[in-house]
Design a protein around this motif. Sequence first.
Motif, mmCIF file in Angstrom:
data_model
loop_
_atom_site.group_PDB
_atom_site.id
_atom_site.type_symbol
_atom_site.label_atom_id
_atom_site.label_comp_id
_atom_site.label_asym_id
_atom_site.label_seq_id
_atom_site.Cartn_x
_atom_site.Cartn_y
_atom_site.Cartn_z
ATOM 1 N N ALA A 173 0.526 -1.502 0.444
ATOM 2 C CA ALA A 173 0.273 -0.055 0.433
ATOM 3 C C ALA A 173 1.188 1.833 0.156
ATOM 4 C CB ALA A 173 -0.936 0.007 0.656
ATOM 5 N N LEU A 174 2.313 0.971 0.380
ATOM 6 C CA LEU A 174 2.861 2.651 0.908
ATOM 7 C C LEU A 174 3.182 2.636 -0.705
ATOM 8 C CD1 LEU A 174 4.217 4.948 2.006
ATOM 9 C CD2 LEU A 174 5.962 2.791 2.631
ATOM 10 N N SER A 175 3.627 2.075 -1.640
ATOM 11 C CA SER A 175 4.486 1.960 -2.533
ATOM 12 C C SER A 175 3.160 2.585 -3.358
ATOM 13 C CB SER A 175 4.682 -0.079 -3.356
ATOM 14 O OG SER A 175 4.694 0.522 -4.385
ATOM 15 N N THR A 176 1.828 1.436 -3.396
ATOM 16 C CA THR A 176 1.365 2.568 -4.257
ATOM 17 C C THR A 176 0.460 3.815 -4.308
ATOM 18 O OG1 THR A 176 -0.435 0.303 -4.554
ATOM 19 C CG2 THR A 176 -1.535 2.473 -4.809
ATOM 20 N N LEU A 177 1.386 4.674 -2.521
ATOM 21 C CA LEU A 177 0.529 5.588 -1.909
ATOM 22 C C LEU A 177 1.783 6.740 -2.682
ATOM 23 C CD1 LEU A 177 -1.739 7.132 -0.337
ATOM 24 C CD2 LEU A 177 0.290 6.849 1.814
ATOM 25 N N LYS A 178 2.722 6.356 -2.436
ATOM 26 C CA LYS A 178 3.888 7.187 -2.803
ATOM 27 C C LYS A 178 3.923 7.211 -4.732
ATOM 28 C CE LYS A 178 7.525 5.727 0.201
ATOM 29 N NZ LYS A 178 8.937 4.619 0.120
ATOM 30 N N GLN A 271 -5.489 10.559 -22.780
ATOM 31 C CA GLN A 271 -4.334 10.366 -22.853
ATOM 32 C C GLN A 271 -3.160 10.633 -22.099
ATOM 33 O OE1 GLN A 271 -3.848 7.033 -25.224
ATOM 34 N NE2 GLN A 271 -6.237 7.258 -25.238
ATOM 35 N N ASN A 272 -2.567 10.585 -21.667
ATOM 36 C CA ASN A 272 -0.917 10.738 -21.390
ATOM 37 C C ASN A 272 -1.390 11.531 -19.709
ATOM 38 O OD1 ASN A 272 0.506 10.505 -23.711
ATOM 39 N ND2 ASN A 272 -0.466 12.277 -24.616
ATOM 40 N N TRP A 273 -1.638 10.241 -19.186
ATOM 41 C CA TRP A 273 -1.421 11.468 -18.074
ATOM 42 C C TRP A 273 -0.586 10.474 -17.072
ATOM 43 C CZ3 TRP A 273 -4.065 7.546 -15.506
ATOM 44 C CH2 TRP A 273 -4.335 6.029 -16.217
ATOM 45 N N VAL A 274 -0.407 10.398 -15.901
ATOM 46 C CA VAL A 274 -0.021 9.322 -14.683
ATOM 47 C C VAL A 274 -1.044 8.647 -13.211
ATOM 48 C CG1 VAL A 274 1.668 9.887 -12.891
ATOM 49 C CG2 VAL A 274 1.921 11.131 -14.823
ATOM 50 N N PHE A 291 -7.668 6.092 -11.123
ATOM 51 C CA PHE A 291 -6.879 5.126 -12.567
ATOM 52 C C PHE A 291 -5.692 5.542 -12.976
ATOM 53 C CE2 PHE A 291 -10.380 6.124 -15.809
ATOM 54 C CZ PHE A 291 -11.218 5.657 -14.669
ATOM 55 N N ASN A 292 -4.319 4.414 -12.438
ATOM 56 C CA ASN A 292 -3.010 4.700 -13.397
ATOM 57 C C ASN A 292 -2.984 3.669 -14.458
ATOM 58 O OD1 ASN A 292 -2.303 1.868 -12.176
ATOM 59 N ND2 ASN A 292 -2.913 2.183 -10.478
ATOM 60 N N PRO A 293 -1.776 3.895 -14.939
ATOM 61 C CA PRO A 293 -1.640 4.056 -16.628
ATOM 62 C C PRO A 293 -2.587 1.945 -16.517
ATOM 63 C CG PRO A 293 -0.389 5.533 -16.153
ATOM 64 C CD PRO A 293 -1.372 5.158 -15.034
ATOM 65 N N ASP A 294 -1.664 1.050 -14.734
ATOM 66 C CA ASP A 294 -2.202 -0.028 -15.391
ATOM 67 C C ASP A 294 -3.211 -0.579 -15.369
ATOM 68 O OD1 ASP A 294 0.339 -0.662 -16.478
ATOM 69 O OD2 ASP A 294 1.481 0.125 -13.765
ATOM 70 N N GLN A 295 -4.074 0.220 -13.973
ATOM 71 C CA GLN A 295 -5.383 -0.146 -13.724
ATOM 72 C C GLN A 295 -6.408 0.619 -13.661
ATOM 73 O OE1 GLN A 295 -4.433 -1.940 -10.078
ATOM 74 N NE2 GLN A 295 -5.054 -3.856 -10.091
ATOM 75 N N PHE A 296 -7.664 1.043 -14.764
ATOM 76 C CA PHE A 296 -8.657 1.158 -13.947
ATOM 77 C C PHE A 296 -9.624 0.848 -13.161
ATOM 78 C CE2 PHE A 296 -8.355 3.775 -18.829
ATOM 79 C CZ PHE A 296 -6.669 3.576 -18.786
#
Length: 334
Positions: A173-178, A271-274, A291-296
């Motif tokens: 979870a910390l990795s995701t939070l960062k 498109q083109n977001w973090v 959303f992140n580029p790997d998961q919506f």
Amino acid sequence: MKLFAPKQAVKTHIISGFLGAGKTTLLQHLLAQKPEHETWAVLMNEFGQIGVDQQMLPQQQGYEVKELLGGCLCCTSQLPMQIALSRLIQDTQPDRLFIEPTGLGHPAQLLEQLTEPHWQSQINMRALITVIDGSRLHDHEWTAQNLYQDQIKAAQIAVISHADQMQDADELALSTLKNEYIAYVQKWLKSEHGLLDLQEIDLDYHGIKRNIQPLITVQKSLNQQEPMPEVKQLPYHYVETAQGYTVAGWKFSKRWQFDFYELLDVLCELQNWVRIKGIFNTNQGWMTFNFNPDQFNYKSGDENIDNRIEVITQHEHDWYTLETQILKCRINEA
């Protein structure tokens, strides 16, 4: 109110954090690092009318501790806080000052007050610290609260407390939070039992400039010679930049309702977001988008105080087009 400037602007640290995060424990260990020849001061704020935390701090010579009880110094009238702080600085002439808001406070509002021009001769603001309980990072109901997220967003330094109690799920979870707060938090530190070297957090404050303006569609309707109207209520649009990232956000009234599937299409086609994070009142109920580029990821959520969305990017975007597309998803005129 007249402010009395000390001989030198006082190095001032705001230590924020959600309830039970470990702010006072961290403060205790920081105070233990005071050089003998210096005088340090602490301004604490408790939401209730009975002060407890003050009794946990050193009472010996060289410390001055002041409490403000009842309410939140971040949100309520600024005058009691400003008077207490000015008197504390004037009477004590400290070399260093720590401010600990209540766990229910909004540190960004306090920081906004204390970085106003009339405080600059008194306060040398250091990096804002938010303490996060690392052992509870796996608890989604805890971390999903708006106040919790707002406190992290205000931080320049995030201190992960109870690091010795973190489980694998907390580390994940910390990795995701960062990743989620990559545009906000500039430094992440871990602390076991509140231990932390003062030098690690004694950094200059670097503010994030947030430009709050009317919706872009409203701005487009104004004559170029007209002054930009002051934003005092929803809806509004804002843009802020930090560390090479741009954050564009919108807030709308909670009474506005949106078509869920149309809104989902708009966000999925961007498109083109973090990162994309949002909370919307839809015809499918209140929905949260993460959303992140790997998961919506999206799911139903609790009723929020407003509709809101933030897009974090490292690219130029046509925010007017995105705003127009979002507004077209609105299904009521309330």
